[in-house]
Design a protein around this motif. Structure first.
Motif, mmCIF file in Angstrom:
data_model
loop_
_atom_site.group_PDB
_atom_site.id
_atom_site.type_symbol
_atom_site.label_atom_id
_atom_site.label_comp_id
_atom_site.label_asym_id
_atom_site.label_seq_id
_atom_site.Cartn_x
_atom_site.Cartn_y
_atom_site.Cartn_z
ATOM 1 N N GLU A 150 -88.742 100.572 34.659
ATOM 2 C CA GLU A 150 -88.819 99.273 34.000
ATOM 3 C C GLU A 150 -87.701 99.100 32.979
ATOM 4 O OE1 GLU A 150 -92.670 98.480 32.400
ATOM 5 O OE2 GLU A 150 -93.523 97.967 34.355
ATOM 6 N N ALA A 151 -87.371 100.165 32.283
ATOM 7 C CA ALA A 151 -86.270 100.092 31.311
ATOM 8 C C ALA A 151 -84.951 99.862 32.020
ATOM 9 C CB ALA A 151 -86.222 101.373 30.491
ATOM 10 N N MET A 152 -84.737 100.564 33.135
ATOM 11 C CA MET A 152 -83.494 100.414 33.884
ATOM 12 C C MET A 152 -83.370 98.992 34.434
ATOM 13 S SD MET A 152 -80.781 102.191 34.962
ATOM 14 C CE MET A 152 -81.125 103.918 35.330
ATOM 15 N N SER A 153 -84.485 98.435 34.919
ATOM 16 C CA SER A 153 -84.431 97.115 35.540
ATOM 17 C C SER A 153 -84.430 95.987 34.515
ATOM 18 C CB SER A 153 -85.630 96.922 36.469
ATOM 19 O OG SER A 153 -86.840 96.914 35.720
ATOM 20 N N GLY A 154 -84.833 96.308 33.269
ATOM 21 C CA GLY A 154 -84.917 95.265 32.250
ATOM 22 C C GLY A 154 -86.017 94.266 32.523
ATOM 23 N N ARG A 155 -87.076 94.705 33.230
ATOM 24 C CA ARG A 155 -88.201 93.832 33.572
ATOM 25 C C ARG A 155 -89.506 94.458 33.077
ATOM 26 N NH1 ARG A 155 -87.425 90.383 38.528
ATOM 27 N NH2 ARG A 155 -85.185 90.287 38.908
ATOM 28 N N PRO A 156 -89.837 94.312 31.801
ATOM 29 C CA PRO A 156 -91.081 94.905 31.284
ATOM 30 C C PRO A 156 -92.308 94.358 32.021
ATOM 31 C CG PRO A 156 -89.667 94.144 29.494
ATOM 32 C CD PRO A 156 -89.079 93.611 30.760
ATOM 33 N N GLY A 157 -93.215 95.252 32.391
ATOM 34 C CA GLY A 157 -94.439 94.847 33.073
ATOM 35 C C GLY A 157 -94.286 94.592 34.548
ATOM 36 N N ALA A 158 -93.052 94.737 35.078
ATOM 37 C CA ALA A 158 -92.829 94.430 36.491
ATOM 38 C C ALA A 158 -93.637 95.346 37.396
ATOM 39 C CB ALA A 158 -91.336 94.540 36.818
ATOM 40 N N LEU A 159 -93.661 96.638 37.084
ATOM 41 C CA LEU A 159 -94.359 97.579 37.958
ATOM 42 C C LEU A 159 -95.866 97.449 37.831
ATOM 43 C CD1 LEU A 159 -92.129 100.767 37.764
ATOM 44 C CD2 LEU A 159 -92.120 98.888 39.407
ATOM 45 N N SER A 160 -96.349 96.998 36.691
ATOM 46 C CA SER A 160 -97.789 96.752 36.559
ATOM 47 C C SER A 160 -98.221 95.625 37.481
ATOM 48 C CB SER A 160 -98.132 96.412 35.108
ATOM 49 O OG SER A 160 -99.500 96.120 34.976
ATOM 50 N N ARG A 161 -97.395 94.570 37.533
ATOM 51 C CA ARG A 161 -97.707 93.471 38.446
ATOM 52 C C ARG A 161 -97.602 93.918 39.898
ATOM 53 N NH1 ARG A 161 -94.591 90.958 34.427
ATOM 54 N NH2 ARG A 161 -92.711 91.116 35.695
ATOM 55 N N LEU A 162 -96.575 94.687 40.198
ATOM 56 C CA LEU A 162 -96.411 95.192 41.556
ATOM 57 C C LEU A 162 -97.567 96.119 41.924
ATOM 58 C CD1 LEU A 162 -94.701 95.340 44.103
ATOM 59 C CD2 LEU A 162 -93.383 97.192 43.038
ATOM 60 N N ASP A 163 -98.031 96.878 40.939
ATOM 61 C CA ASP A 163 -99.164 97.775 41.163
ATOM 62 C C ASP A 163 -100.398 96.980 41.590
ATOM 63 O OD1 ASP A 163 -100.679 100.030 41.285
ATOM 64 O OD2 ASP A 163 -100.736 100.402 39.134
ATOM 65 N N ASP A 164 -100.652 95.838 40.928
ATOM 66 C CA ASP A 164 -101.788 94.995 41.293
ATOM 67 C C ASP A 164 -101.675 94.505 42.733
ATOM 68 O OD1 ASP A 164 -103.148 95.207 38.941
ATOM 69 O OD2 ASP A 164 -102.459 93.303 38.104
ATOM 70 N N ARG A 165 -100.494 94.058 43.098
ATOM 71 C CA ARG A 165 -100.292 93.546 44.448
ATOM 72 C C ARG A 165 -100.519 94.647 45.487
ATOM 73 N NH1 ARG A 165 -97.195 88.624 43.733
ATOM 74 N NH2 ARG A 165 -96.039 88.625 41.768
#
Length: 804
Positions: free
Chosen positions: A655-670
């Protein structure tokens, strides 16, 4: 005394206004004597309640068999009292076959002198007036509603009349005697009505009995459960039983009858609702498990619709209702699967519908069968059917699974960005970086170059010397002039001096040194990663040292380099991002520390591209779990090798590398929702052929329990299990209809269809609670009426019993 004097004396004695002196004067006028003591005693006894004054009286009474009797009763007895008591008792004796002599003996035992006048065509009493008949009809009706209520109201009315008369000075106030006279008059009027208009009397009685079924039932206990209905039934039965007993003065009296009515009514009321519910369960079980019963009962239920020309209810309607009922009950106590098993939301129809809406919003075509283990097991069973809805359910599962890979790519793109062509993406990032950093480099290159001792030392190393020709070549390949950057060239185009290199010239040499350092590294044949050796380490270190020295004397250069990645850095960043599945959290964090911003962007593009390609590759296998493959690559929660909360360090680094905080949490839900969709597919259309009967396990379990009870001699328990429970999903064609409805409810994959399915379950629960309430209320009313009728019976022994 002469007969005339005797009659006059009796009239005077019966007058409540006469005194002892009046009696003594009357006697003295006729030459007789009455002592003061005797006169006072007579007046005192006459004042006692129920005292009768005068000689015997005679009345004619017509018995129910048509015979007419002349009845001589004690002084003060009213005609109504004679009619009510004698006629009722004689009627009972006639019903029991008593002879005329037995009737005479009974009358004598009552202190009545009778003379048989024989049959007569004229009744002993004229037909009652219209008002008397109307009053008797009202009394019969009211007694039918609540036994004794009509007699009580007649007695109460007489007391009121006696009170008014006493207030006007016309009579002495005697409520006890007035109450008895009113009841006796009511009994006589009703007896006359039965003689004059028997059909009216019978109709009034039945109308009252029908009206008793409209009496209110207690609502003290709140709630729709059986416990509340039982309590209310007990209170209703006890209350009305006590009321009926209190109105009944026969037998041991009102208090005893009221206590008996309360106890009997309470028992009847408490048992009514549970018994009615068990009867309903027995009928339902029979309907589900005995072939032909459901069709027969449906035919009976359709008779009103046939008569009125309305649409008929198909036999499958009851099975569909049972499917909704069974699903709603099985879902009770289960929780919705979220957070890799950490969710605690109860799986009510409303909550399941909300969860399905959430998953649809995430881009997952979720079904109710996905969200709980209970609904998944039910969906597995339903999809094994052979009907059209079960077939559609299996097709929907297969279609959804076939699209899993493309949906996974869409999920990755939504949260991390789209997959890209690596070469085109590097060029695009390079263009953006160059555009953004061009002003900074122009300003940095304009600064004068100072060759410090530290820089001069680096210039003497093989790493620097070897990079010079490549740097000049790179400049020429870029359509530039090396000499313009301070490279001195001889006539053959070879380098002849570098002591005049500009800042830009040194920057080009640094880039060539980095290229040489990567070239000097070795490729690990197992992991495919670049592994530095001694040579590559030294080259990279000297390039970093030279860049640091330039930055020390040129701040603009230092800041610009930190924010700009050259083409090689971008390519390297993308290649490293493509290794995301192999990298650990600390390795990704280390790479980020040495990467300029645009190189981090390239790393993220490489990572999401390889993840999307992995989804596509995995999806080539029709039975593969695409979501699990992506979860493992990213280190998400529940992904096999990772803990329930996932590889936290790796997730944070990505998430730090991508600069998208919370992105993987949303992807995790999907991906969690996709994973549960896969489990549903694997358990239904993906794992079995139709025709199985997982639901038979329920019937088998019931059969085993029945067999065990029979083997242990518990025949009643075995019968109870068979009749009151059976197989909730039914047998034969009924079970097939249940499967069809469950398949329809559990595999609806559109937001509207899913919401409608859960609404059907919620509505079924409401309908069942309403039906239970109606059934219990009706049962409680029947118990209430039973208590009224039981307690309102005449508890006096029959005249025949007394005579015998």
């Amino acid at each position: 005394m002469t007969p005339a004097d005797e009659a006059a004396y009796r009239a005077l004695a019966a007058d409540p206004k006469s005194t002892a002196s009046d009696l003594q004067s009357f006697v003295a006028q006729r030459g007789l004597q009455l002592t003061n003591e005797a006169a006072a005693d007579f007046i005192a006894s006459r004042a006692q309640p129920g005292a009768r004054v005068g000689g015997p009286v005679s009345y004619e009474v017509q018995a129910p068999n048509g015979a007419t009797y002349e009845v001589e009763a004690p002084a003060g007895t009213t005609e109504a009292e004679v009619l009510a008591k004698v006629k009722a008792n004689i009627g009972s004796m006639i019903d029991q076959g008593a002879a005329e002599s037995e009737i005479d003996t009974y009358l004598q035992s009552e202190g009545l002198n009778t003379t048989d006048l024989g049959g007569t065509s004229q009744p002993p009493r004229a037909n009652a007036s219209f008002l008397q008949s109307l009053s008797a009809t009202a009394g019969e009706t009211l007694d039918g509603v609540i036994p004794g209520a009509g007699r009580f109201m007649a007695g109460a009315g007489s007391v009121v009349g006696n009170g008014i008369a006493a207030g006007l000075g016309r009579s002495e106030f005697n409520p006890s005697a007035a109450f008895a006279d009113g009841q006796a008059s009511s009994d006589a009027d009703k007896a006359q009505l039965e003689a004059d208009h028997p059909s009216v009397a019978t109709g009034a009685q039945f109308a009252g009995l029908a009206g008793s079924f409209a009496l209110p039932v207690a609502r003290v206990a709140k709630g729709a459960g059986m416990a509340a209905h039982t309590v209310n039934g007990a209170l209703s039965g006890a209350g009305f039983g006590a009321l009926s007993g209190a109105l009944n003065d026969t037998g041991d009296g009102r208090l005893t009858n009221a206590a008996l009515g309360a106890s009997v009514g309470g028992v009847l009321g408490a048992a009514a609702a549970p018994i009615a519910n068990k009867v309903g369960q027995t009928i339902s079980t029979t309907r589900r498990n005995i072939p032909g019963v459901n069709a027969a009962l449906t035919g009976l239920e359709n008779i009103p619709n046939r008569l009125r020309g309305l649409p008929l209810t198909p036999p499958s309607a009851n099975a569909h209702a049972q499917a909704e009922r069974t699903l709603a009950r099985e879902m009770e106590g289960s929780t919705i699967q979220t957070g890799m098993g950490t969710g605690d939301v109860q799986a009510t129809p409303a909550n399941v519908a909300t969860e399905l809406d959430r998953r649809h919003a995430l881009g997952v075509p979720a079904m109710a069968a996905d969200v709980t283990p209970v609904t998944r097991a039910a969906g597995t069973w339903a999809a094994e059917g052979t009907g059209p809805m079960a077939t559609r359910a299996r097709a929907a599962m297969a279609t959804r699974q076939a699209q899993a890979a493309s949906r996974a790519r869409e999920h990755i793109a939504a949260d991390l960005g789209p997959a890209v062509d690596p070469i085109a993406e590097v060029e695009a990032i390079k263009h953006r970086a160059a555009t953004a950093s061009a002003p900074g480099y122009a300003q940095a290159y304009a600064q004068p170059m100072v060759i410090t001792p530290e820089i001069e030392g680096i210039m003497q190393t093989p790493a620097f010397q070897s990079a010079l020709p490549q740097a000049a070549a790179n400049i020429r390949n870029g359509m530039g002039d090396p000499q313009a950057l301070g490279f001195r060239m001889d006539g053959d185009g070879n380098l002849s001096g570098i002591d005049t290199l500009s800042t830009e010239g040194f920057d080009q040499v640094i880039r060539a040194m980095k290229d040489a350092g990567r070239t000097a590294g070795e490729i690990n044949p197992i992991t495919g990663r670049v592994t530095n050796n001694t040579n590559s380490i030294h080259i990279n270190n000297r390039a970093r040292d030279l860049q640091t020295e330039l930055g020390n004397q040129n701040g603009v250069y230092r800041d610009t380099v930190a924010n700009y990645a050259d083409e090689m850095a971008l390519t390297d960043g993308m290649r490293r991002g493509a290794d995301v599945a192999k990298l650990s959290g600390p390795e990704i964090a280390a790479q980020m520390r040495t990467m300029p911003q645009h190189a981090q962007e390239a790393w993220t593009a490489g990572a999401r591209t390889v993840l999307a390609d992995s989804a596509t590759t995995t999806g080539l296998n029709p039975g593969a779990d695409v979501s699990q493959r992506i979860r493992q690559d990213l280190g998400l929660s529940g992904a096999g090798l990772h803990a329930a909360d996932g590889d936290t360090a790796k997730l944070q680094a990505i998430e730090a590398m991508s600069g998208r905080p919370g992105a993987l949490s949303r992807l995790d839900d999907r991906l969690e929702a996709e994973g549960q969709a896969y489990q549903t597919f694997a358990g239904t259309g993906g794992a079995r052929q139709p025709g199985g009967d997982q639901g038979a396990s329920g019937a088998l379990g019931t059969a085993v329990e029945i067999g065990r009870k029979v083997a242990t001699g518990n025949t009643i328990g075995a019968l109870s299990t068979a009749l009151l429970r059976g197989n909730p999903r039914g047998t034969a064609s009924y079970r097939g209809d249940v499967q069809e409805r469950m398949a329809e409810l559990l595999t609806a994959s559109t937001p509207r269809g899913s919401r409608a399915a859960m609404d059907a379950l919620a509505d079924r629960s409401v309908i069942d609670r309403t039906n239970l309430g109606v059934l219990s209320t009706r049962a409680n009313r029947m118990a209430l009426v039973g208590a009224l009728q039981f307690t309102g019976q005449n508890a006096d022994p029959s005249p025949m019993d007394e005579y015998e």
